[in-house]
Motif scaffolding. Structure first.
Motif, PDB file in Angstrom:
ATOM      1  N   UNK A  99      39.028  16.673 -85.935  1.00  0.00           N
ATOM      2  CA  UNK A  99      38.549  17.833 -86.120  1.00  0.00           C
ATOM      3  C   UNK A  99      38.023  17.969 -87.559  1.00  0.00           C
ATOM      4  N   UNK A 100      38.145  16.728 -88.115  1.00  0.00           N
ATOM      5  CA  UNK A 100      38.059  16.667 -89.723  1.00  0.00           C
ATOM      6  C   UNK A 100      36.656  16.558 -90.033  1.00  0.00           C
ATOM      7  N   UNK A 101      36.158  16.928 -91.258  1.00  0.00           N
ATOM      8  CA  UNK A 101      34.801  16.798 -91.681  1.00  0.00           C
ATOM      9  C   UNK A 101      34.808  15.280 -92.526  1.00  0.00           C
ATOM     10  N   UNK A 102      35.857  14.730 -92.745  1.00  0.00           N
ATOM     11  CA  UNK A 102      35.948  13.594 -93.873  1.00  0.00           C
ATOM     12  C   UNK A 102      37.406  13.076 -93.575  1.00  0.00           C
ATOM     13  N   UNK A 103      37.421  11.851 -93.557  1.00  0.00           N
ATOM     14  CA  UNK A 103      38.337  11.030 -93.333  1.00  0.00           C
ATOM     15  C   UNK A 103      38.757  10.189 -94.691  1.00  0.00           C
ATOM     16  N   UNK A 104      39.656  10.091 -95.479  1.00  0.00           N
ATOM     17  CA  UNK A 104      39.718   9.341 -96.802  1.00  0.00           C
ATOM     18  C   UNK A 104      40.821   8.498 -96.550  1.00  0.00           C
ATOM     19  N   UNK A 105      40.682   7.121 -96.729  1.00  0.00           N
ATOM     20  CA  UNK A 105      41.752   6.204 -96.894  1.00  0.00           C
ATOM     21  C   UNK A 105      41.597   5.126 -97.924  1.00  0.00           C
ATOM     22  N   UNK A 106      42.767   4.311 -98.307  1.00  0.00           N
ATOM     23  CA  UNK A 106      42.946   3.515 -99.552  1.00  0.00           C
ATOM     24  C   UNK A 106      42.334   2.408 -98.600  1.00  0.00           C
ATOM     25  N   UNK A 107      41.797   1.216 -99.565  1.00  0.00           N
ATOM     26  CA  UNK A 107      41.293   0.112 -98.906  1.00  0.00           C
ATOM     27  C   UNK A 107      42.363  -1.090 -98.360  1.00  0.00           C
ATOM     28  N   UNK A 108      43.437  -0.897 -99.316  1.00  0.00           N
ATOM     29  CA  UNK A 108      44.400  -1.789 -99.014  1.00  0.00           C
ATOM     30  C   UNK A 108      45.930  -1.057 -98.798  1.00  0.00           C
ATOM     31  N   UNK A 109      46.548  -1.302 -97.894  1.00  0.00           N
ATOM     32  CA  UNK A 109      48.081  -0.802 -97.746  1.00  0.00           C
ATOM     33  C   UNK A 109      48.987  -1.764 -98.488  1.00  0.00           C
ATOM     34  N   UNK A 110      50.113  -1.841 -97.909  1.00  0.00           N
ATOM     35  CA  UNK A 110      51.466  -2.481 -98.123  1.00  0.00           C
ATOM     36  C   UNK A 110      51.256  -3.968 -97.582  1.00  0.00           C
ATOM     37  N   UNK A 111      50.553  -4.082 -96.413  1.00  0.00           N
ATOM     38  CA  UNK A 111      50.720  -5.331 -95.771  1.00  0.00           C
ATOM     39  C   UNK A 111      49.558  -6.328 -95.864  1.00  0.00           C
ATOM     40  N   UNK A 112      49.449  -7.613 -95.279  1.00  0.00           N
ATOM     41  CA  UNK A 112      48.452  -8.226 -95.133  1.00  0.00           C
ATOM     42  C   UNK A 112      48.178  -9.008 -96.540  1.00  0.00           C
ATOM     43  N   UNK A 113      46.701  -9.510 -96.752  1.00  0.00           N
ATOM     44  CA  UNK A 113      46.597 -10.215 -97.704  1.00  0.00           C
ATOM     45  C   UNK A 113      45.990  -9.355 -98.935  1.00  0.00           C
ATOM     46  N   UNK A 114      46.557  -9.380-100.050  1.00  0.00           N
ATOM     47  CA  UNK A 114      46.110  -8.539-101.115  1.00  0.00           C
ATOM     48  C   UNK A 114      44.728  -8.589-101.497  1.00  0.00           C
ATOM     49  N   UNK A 115      43.915 -10.035-101.542  1.00  0.00           N
ATOM     50  CA  UNK A 115      42.890 -10.274-101.804  1.00  0.00           C
ATOM     51  C   UNK A 115      41.540  -9.556-101.026  1.00  0.00           C
ATOM     52  N   UNK A 116      41.856  -9.207 -99.790  1.00  0.00           N
ATOM     53  CA  UNK A 116      41.012  -8.665 -99.018  1.00  0.00           C
ATOM     54  C   UNK A 116      40.374  -7.426 -99.509  1.00  0.00           C
ATOM     55  N   UNK A 117      39.048  -6.802 -99.329  1.00  0.00           N
ATOM     56  CA  UNK A 117      38.341  -5.667 -99.819  1.00  0.00           C
ATOM     57  C   UNK A 117      38.909  -4.750 -98.811  1.00  0.00           C
ATOM     58  N   UNK A 118      39.222  -5.076 -97.791  1.00  0.00           N
ATOM     59  CA  UNK A 118      39.453  -4.020 -96.649  1.00  0.00           C
ATOM     60  C   UNK A 118      40.549  -4.576 -95.855  1.00  0.00           C
ATOM     61  N   UNK A 119      41.456  -3.494 -95.291  1.00  0.00           N
ATOM     62  CA  UNK A 119      42.743  -3.963 -94.954  1.00  0.00           C
ATOM     63  C   UNK A 119      42.427  -3.620 -93.304  1.00  0.00           C
ATOM     64  N   UNK A 120      43.491  -3.972 -92.387  1.00  0.00           N
ATOM     65  CA  UNK A 120      43.037  -3.893 -90.990  1.00  0.00           C
ATOM     66  C   UNK A 120      42.925  -2.557 -90.640  1.00  0.00           C
ATOM     67  N   UNK A 121      43.807  -1.443 -91.118  1.00  0.00           N
ATOM     68  CA  UNK A 121      43.502  -0.160 -90.954  1.00  0.00           C
ATOM     69  C   UNK A 121      42.351   0.506 -91.301  1.00  0.00           C
ATOM     70  N   UNK A 122      42.002   0.288 -92.548  1.00  0.00           N
ATOM     71  CA  UNK A 122      40.811   0.935 -93.020  1.00  0.00           C
ATOM     72  C   UNK A 122      39.603   0.351 -92.406  1.00  0.00           C
ATOM     73  N   UNK A 123      39.600  -0.930 -92.010  1.00  0.00           N
ATOM     74  CA  UNK A 123      38.310  -1.429 -91.188  1.00  0.00           C
ATOM     75  C   UNK A 123      38.316  -0.863 -89.793  1.00  0.00           C
ATOM     76  N   UNK A 124      39.383  -0.681 -89.228  1.00  0.00           N
ATOM     77  CA  UNK A 124      39.396  -0.155 -87.758  1.00  0.00           C
ATOM     78  C   UNK A 124      38.967   1.468 -88.026  1.00  0.00           C
ATOM     79  N   UNK A 125      39.455   1.899 -88.757  1.00  0.00           N
ATOM     80  CA  UNK A 125      38.988   3.582 -89.081  1.00  0.00           C
ATOM     81  C   UNK A 125      37.506   3.566 -89.341  1.00  0.00           C
ATOM     82  N   UNK A 126      37.077   2.856 -90.240  1.00  0.00           N
ATOM     83  CA  UNK A 126      35.464   2.674 -90.497  1.00  0.00           C
ATOM     84  C   UNK A 126      34.656   2.466 -89.223  1.00  0.00           C
ATOM     85  N   UNK A 127      35.272   1.787 -88.392  1.00  0.00           N
ATOM     86  CA  UNK A 127      34.527   1.491 -87.063  1.00  0.00           C
ATOM     87  C   UNK A 127      34.673   2.420 -86.101  1.00  0.00           C
ATOM     88  N   UNK A 128      35.711   3.166 -86.062  1.00  0.00           N
ATOM     89  CA  UNK A 128      36.250   3.848 -84.790  1.00  0.00           C
ATOM     90  C   UNK A 128      36.285   5.628 -85.081  1.00  0.00           C
TER      91      UNK A 128
END
Length: 147
Positions: A99-128
């Motif tokens: 029910x939101x008008x906008x979802x805001x997230x950071x590009x990288x969380x604690x996990x994964x590879x720090x050099x990536x521009x998008x983390x898996x969570x932000x990438x999935x949210x951008x798509x879904x």
């Protein structure tokens, strides 16, 4: 007219702190409401007897991460609600953004590879996500920029 609703996902990472700062300012400028969400997930761990880590430790760690970011961003304010919800970060944030008008997230969380521009969570949210998504990243100079 109904208030502009912003959901921001935070996990204690520097990028999520920048996302929270951005979302607080945007909610202020729009006179909108802000819902701060921290998701936590109980890991599937245990010994042969089935004993695993204390679930309260994971819940409290997520709450502590959220409280630290809120404190650094100026603490509680009118129109802001903060929640710590059990579940995968992607599903919790998708549900919160329904029910939101906008979802805001950071590009990288604690996990994964720090050099990536998008983390898996932000990438999935951008798509879904059911609403527009703003992904805020922390550049090398330590200042957040949006992508």
């Amino acid at each position: 007219m109904e208030s502009y609703r912003i959901v921001v996902g935070v996990d204690g990472s520097p990028a999520s702190g920048k996302a929270l700062d951005w979302a607080i300012e945007e909610a202020r400028l729009r006179g909108g409401s802000l819902r701060v969400i921290t998701a936590w997930h109980y890991p599937v761990l245990g010994d042969a007897a089935g004993a695993g880590p204390d679930v309260d430790v994971f819940r409290q760690s997520a709450a502590d991460d959220q409280a630290a970011l809120l404190s650094a961003a100026g603490g509680e304010r009118s129109g802001l609600s903060a929640e710590v919800i059990e579940g995968s970060a992607v599903q919790v944030l998708l549900d919160a953004a329904r029910d939101a008008d906008l979802l805001v997230v950071g590009s990288r969380g604690h996990g994964g590879f720090a050099g990536l521009l998008l983390g898996s969570v932000s990438a999935q949210l951008a798509h879904h996500a059911p609403c527009p998504v703003l992904v805020v990243r922390e550049n090398e100079g330590g200042r957040g920029t949006s992508s």
